[in-house]
Design an enzyme around this catalytic site. Structure first.
Site, PDB file in Angstrom:
ATOM      1  N   ARG A  58       0.841  -1.202   0.000  1.00 19.21           N
ATOM      2  CA  ARG A  58       0.000   0.000   0.000  1.00 19.21           C
ATOM      3  C   ARG A  58       0.876   1.251   0.000  1.00 19.21           C
ATOM      4  O   ARG A  58       0.590   2.225  -0.717  1.00 19.21           O
ATOM      5  CB  ARG A  58      -0.911  -0.011   1.228  1.00 19.21           C
ATOM      6  CG  ARG A  58      -1.877   1.165   1.291  1.00 19.21           C
ATOM      7  CD  ARG A  58      -2.846   1.020   2.445  1.00 19.21           C
ATOM      8  NE  ARG A  58      -3.798   2.111   2.506  1.00 19.21           N
ATOM      9  CZ  ARG A  58      -4.009   2.860   3.585  1.00 19.21           C
ATOM     10  NH1 ARG A  58      -3.375   2.608   4.717  1.00 19.21           N
ATOM     11  NH2 ARG A  58      -4.890   3.843   3.554  1.00 19.21           N
ATOM     12  N   HIS A  62       0.735   4.155  -2.832  1.00 22.54           N
ATOM     13  CA  HIS A  62       0.479   5.560  -2.502  1.00 22.54           C
ATOM     14  C   HIS A  62       1.662   6.438  -2.901  1.00 22.54           C
ATOM     15  O   HIS A  62       1.470   7.590  -3.303  1.00 22.54           O
ATOM     16  CB  HIS A  62       0.193   5.704  -1.009  1.00 22.54           C
ATOM     17  CG  HIS A  62      -1.190   5.273  -0.631  1.00 22.54           C
ATOM     18  ND1 HIS A  62      -1.897   5.839   0.419  1.00 22.54           N
ATOM     19  CD2 HIS A  62      -2.015   4.338  -1.156  1.00 22.54           C
ATOM     20  CE1 HIS A  62      -3.086   5.261   0.516  1.00 22.54           C
ATOM     21  NE2 HIS A  62      -3.169   4.349  -0.427  1.00 22.54           N
ATOM     22  N   ASP A  63       2.865   5.914  -2.794  1.00 22.08           N
ATOM     23  CA  ASP A  63       4.035   6.678  -3.202  1.00 22.08           C
ATOM     24  C   ASP A  63       4.008   6.938  -4.710  1.00 22.08           C
ATOM     25  O   ASP A  63       4.180   8.067  -5.166  1.00 22.08           O
ATOM     26  CB  ASP A  63       5.312   5.925  -2.825  1.00 22.08           C
ATOM     27  CG  ASP A  63       6.566   6.705  -3.181  1.00 22.08           C
ATOM     28  OD1 ASP A  63       6.559   7.943  -3.052  1.00 22.08           O
ATOM     29  OD2 ASP A  63       7.569   6.079  -3.581  1.00 22.08           O
ATOM     30  N   ASP A  70       8.927   8.034  -6.009  1.00 23.75           N
ATOM     31  CA  ASP A  70      10.128   8.800  -5.637  1.00 23.75           C
ATOM     32  C   ASP A  70      10.328   8.925  -4.141  1.00 23.75           C
ATOM     33  O   ASP A  70      11.112   9.760  -3.683  1.00 23.75           O
ATOM     34  CB  ASP A  70      10.077  10.196  -6.270  1.00 23.75           C
ATOM     35  CG  ASP A  70       8.992  11.085  -5.674  1.00 23.75           C
ATOM     36  OD1 ASP A  70       8.104  10.551  -4.972  1.00 23.75           O
ATOM     37  OD2 ASP A  70       9.030  12.312  -5.905  1.00 23.75           O
ATOM     38  N   SER A  72       8.374  10.173  -1.987  1.00 22.50           N
ATOM     39  CA  SER A  72       7.822  11.406  -1.405  1.00 22.50           C
ATOM     40  C   SER A  72       6.875  11.119  -0.246  1.00 22.50           C
ATOM     41  O   SER A  72       6.695  11.955   0.640  1.00 22.50           O
ATOM     42  CB  SER A  72       7.121  12.238  -2.477  1.00 22.50           C
ATOM     43  OG  SER A  72       6.117  11.498  -3.142  1.00 22.50           O
ATOM     44  N   ASN A  92      -3.137   8.835   3.696  1.00 22.03           N
ATOM     45  CA  ASN A  92      -1.901   8.268   4.246  1.00 22.03           C
ATOM     46  C   ASN A  92      -1.868   8.206   5.765  1.00 22.03           C
ATOM     47  O   ASN A  92      -0.882   7.738   6.343  1.00 22.03           O
ATOM     48  CB  ASN A  92      -0.692   9.073   3.744  1.00 22.03           C
ATOM     49  CG  ASN A  92      -0.468   8.887   2.259  1.00 22.03           C
ATOM     50  OD1 ASN A  92      -0.697   7.807   1.715  1.00 22.03           O
ATOM     51  ND2 ASN A  92      -0.028   9.942   1.591  1.00 22.03           N
ATOM     52  N   HIS A 190      -6.048  -6.163  -2.378  1.00 22.22           N
ATOM     53  CA  HIS A 190      -6.976  -6.118  -1.240  1.00 22.22           C
ATOM     54  C   HIS A 190      -7.223  -7.509  -0.658  1.00 22.22           C
ATOM     55  O   HIS A 190      -7.805  -7.619   0.417  1.00 22.22           O
ATOM     56  CB  HIS A 190      -8.306  -5.489  -1.666  1.00 22.22           C
ATOM     57  CG  HIS A 190      -8.223  -4.019  -1.904  1.00 22.22           C
ATOM     58  ND1 HIS A 190      -9.284  -3.278  -2.390  1.00 22.22           N
ATOM     59  CD2 HIS A 190      -7.206  -3.139  -1.726  1.00 22.22           C
ATOM     60  CE1 HIS A 190      -8.908  -2.006  -2.500  1.00 22.22           C
ATOM     61  NE2 HIS A 190      -7.664  -1.898  -2.107  1.00 22.22           N
ATOM     62  N   THR A 191      -6.769  -8.543  -1.362  1.00 23.73           N
ATOM     63  CA  THR A 191      -6.934  -9.896  -0.838  1.00 23.73           C
ATOM     64  C   THR A 191      -6.205 -10.091   0.487  1.00 23.73           C
ATOM     65  O   THR A 191      -6.552 -10.979   1.256  1.00 23.73           O
ATOM     66  CB  THR A 191      -6.449 -10.943  -1.866  1.00 23.73           C
ATOM     67  OG1 THR A 191      -6.758 -12.252  -1.385  1.00 23.73           O
ATOM     68  CG2 THR A 191      -4.961 -10.841  -2.119  1.00 23.73           C
ATOM     69  N   ASP A 251      -4.731 -14.650  -2.956  1.00 25.58           N
ATOM     70  CA  ASP A 251      -5.470 -15.523  -3.863  1.00 25.58           C
ATOM     71  C   ASP A 251      -6.567 -14.762  -4.599  1.00 25.58           C
ATOM     72  O   ASP A 251      -6.612 -13.529  -4.578  1.00 25.58           O
ATOM     73  CB  ASP A 251      -6.050 -16.719  -3.100  1.00 25.58           C
ATOM     74  CG  ASP A 251      -6.951 -16.300  -1.943  1.00 25.58           C
ATOM     75  OD1 ASP A 251      -7.453 -15.152  -1.957  1.00 25.58           O
ATOM     76  OD2 ASP A 251      -7.158 -17.111  -1.019  1.00 25.58           O
TER      77      ASP A 251
END
Length: 325
Positions: A58, A62-63, A70, A72, A92, A190-191, A251
């Site tokens: 995650r 998000h980065d 980078d 950030s 975040n 999301h699994t 899965d």
């Protein structure tokens, strides 16, 4: 002629190892043990905290969605006066694993000072942690450099939100040169994911502002969430599995739940209300886990190259949370 052919083959082999401005084995000469240091540390610590795998992938996602991959998202502050960094943005505030990346950075600085970027550490740790949980591997070309800026407002605007509909999701992914197939595949992470109640309880308590539920959410699933998990709408401490009963296994069950109207987020449910994404979900479920792993890996590799900084752009931070002075 034979010698000429060998030269051409050698050039092609070199070009084949380059992904844009990134390269497989970028640190082969400058810090030969870099990738093994990351892998060994992940192998040592993630088994004791398996939820870190979801946290690290995650963080990588998000980065990459803000200013490219980078690092950030790691910054505590930048030189810009009064600038709040991505860390404080709502998307975040529940991101975890920053201390894990900091410890990895310390190990790499001890081995090769000023060589390995924080952005590459995030990308490698995300891949290695997923592999450790039994999930797929994928190629991670390296050579990313760290950015100098981080802005909370950009994170809020650009990171896909759990409340986004398919139109907004499509646009946010397209802005990063990712398509609907990538949207479906990357959502597959999301699994192994977890969430907190405020990210979805509007679907349980007040979907349209009149105290109703989201009619696209399975009623039995909604009742269970209300009675056993999110008894209070703004509960920020309770953890909810996004793939109940299979959270520790990378899965296809996440996609099966989507078809049962048991996707936790509105953004999950949205994938079933577009003909193209729904078709691809069905194709994944009718295929093999190996095919899912291959496809997921290709989308991760694609995502990991969004807006990368290479060459002389950016820097190699000494401390992942602070730009070099």
């Amino acid at each position: 002629m034979k010698g000429f052919c060998l030269i051409i083959l050698g050039v092609l082999a070199i070009l084949g190892s380059v992904e844009g401005d990134l390269e497989m084995g970028f640190y082969g000469s400058s810090c030969p043990k870099a990738e093994k240091i990351v892998q060994d540390y992940v192998n040592q610590h993630v088994p004791n905290a398996p939820s870190l795998a979801a946290a690290l992938i995650r963080m990588h996602f998000h980065d990459c969605f803000v200013r490219g991959c980078d690092g950030s998202v790691l910054l505590n502050f930048t030189s810009a006066s009064g600038n709040q960094t991505e860390k404080v943005a709502v998307p975040n505030q529940t991101v975890r694993g920053f201390d894990f990346i900091d410890r990895l950075k310390s190990l790499l600085e001890a081995e090769c000072p000023g060589i390995v970027s924080c952005a590459d550490i995030v990308a490698l740790a995300a891949r290695d942690s997923i592999v450790l949980t039994g999930g797929p591997s994928w190629r991670v070309p390296t050579g990313r450099r760290d950015g100098l800026m981080s802005n909370a407002s950009e994170a809020l605007a650009q990171i896909p939100a759990p409340f986004d509909n398919i139109t907004i999701l499509t646009q946010k992914f397209a802005n990063k040169s990712l398509d609907l197939k990538d949207l479906v595949l990357l959502s597959g992470a999301h699994t192994i994911g977890i969430s907190h109640c405020p990210s979805f309880t509007n679907r349980l308590y007040n979907f349209t502002g009149v105290g109703d539920r989201d009619p696209t959410l399975d009623s039995e699933y909604a009742d269970n969430l209300r009675s056993r998990k999110c008894r209070i709408q703004n509960d920020t401490t309770t953890i909810v599995e996004m793939d109940p009963g299979s959270r520790k296994t990378f899965d296809l069950s996440y996609y099966a739940l989507l078809l049962k109207r048991r996707g936790l987020f509105e953004s999950d449910s949205a994938l079933t209300r577009n003909s193209n994404t729904l078709t691809f979900i069905n194709q994944l479920l009718q295929g093999s886990i190996a095919n899912f792993y291959t496809e997921f890996g290709l989308s991760m590799e694609k995502m990991g190259q969004i807006g990368v900084k290479t060459g002389t752009t950016g820097e190699i931070r000494r401390n992942c949370a602070v730009v070099n002075s």
